[in-house]
Design an enzyme around this catalytic site. Structure first.
Site, PDB file in Angstrom:
ATOM      1  N   GLY A  44       0.815  -1.219   0.000  1.00  0.00           N
ATOM      2  CA  GLY A  44       0.000   0.000   0.000  1.00  0.00           C
ATOM      3  C   GLY A  44       0.845   1.264   0.000  1.00  0.00           C
ATOM      4  O   GLY A  44       0.545   2.239  -0.692  1.00  0.00           O
ATOM      5  N   CYS A  45       1.917   1.241   0.775  1.00  0.00           N
ATOM      6  CA  CYS A  45       2.786   2.419   0.877  1.00  0.00           C
ATOM      7  C   CYS A  45       3.537   2.657  -0.429  1.00  0.00           C
ATOM      8  O   CYS A  45       3.744   3.799  -0.829  1.00  0.00           O
ATOM      9  CB  CYS A  45       3.758   2.262   2.045  1.00  0.00           C
ATOM     10  SG  CYS A  45       2.894   2.119   3.629  1.00  0.00           S
ATOM     11  N   THR A  46       3.920   1.584  -1.092  1.00  0.00           N
ATOM     12  CA  THR A  46       4.590   1.701  -2.384  1.00  0.00           C
ATOM     13  C   THR A  46       3.622   2.251  -3.431  1.00  0.00           C
ATOM     14  O   THR A  46       3.980   3.146  -4.203  1.00  0.00           O
ATOM     15  CB  THR A  46       5.165   0.337  -2.824  1.00  0.00           C
ATOM     16  OG1 THR A  46       6.119  -0.084  -1.841  1.00  0.00           O
ATOM     17  CG2 THR A  46       5.823   0.427  -4.185  1.00  0.00           C
TER      18      THR A  46
END
Length: 152
Positions: A44-46
């Site tokens: 998700g952060c990527t």
């Protein structure tokens, strides 16, 4: 105390992926997208970071500076920036100073286990250091479009 739109953005100083000191006051006169995310190199952060990367020039053209914040250290941020060619600043908040000031260091739950972690949240701060918009349910794959729609 939970921050609200219209509040003064809490001041902070931290280090970026290169070890440089960065303060919110460095951006007075500019609009800032201050986004909080849990961890470098996670799906998700990527997706969120790459969406900001892919739309970075259009955000810059609208006068925005992008700052990402997580509790990862400078070395982790540097690898993340290099791996995904991120053109913006990531702040290392290893002491959890910024996440606590912005109220995003929260109790989370995964597989029935409770733990403390960073809540994914985006703050748009205006040229005078006032919180203009807060996005609490971030669409990681479309974070910049969501942001632009929220401020329109």
């Amino acid at each position: 105390m939970e921050l609200k739109e219209g509040d003064k953005a809490p001041a902070f100083t931290s280090t970026d992926q290169y070890g440089n000191s960065v303060s919110l006051s460095d951006f007075i006169g500019k609009k800032v997208v201050l986004y909080f995310y849990p961890k470098d190199n996670t799906p998700g952060c990527t997706a969120e970071a790459c969406d900001f990367r892919d739309n970075y020039q259009s955000l810059k053209a609208k006068g925005f500076e992008v700052l990402g914040v997580s509790t990862d250290d400078e070395k982790s941020h540097k690898k993340f920036v290099d791996k995904f060619e991120l053109p913006f600043t990531l702040l290392a908040d290893t002491e959890k100073d910024i996440v606590e000031k912005y109220g995003v260091w929260v109790e989370k739950s995964m597989y029935g286990k409770k733990y403390m972690g960073t809540d994914r949240k985006t703050f748009v701060i205006d040229e005078n250091g006032i919180i203009q918009t807060i996005i609490t349910k971030v669409d990681t794959k479309n974070a910049s479009a969501q942001l632009l729609a929220a401020i329109a």
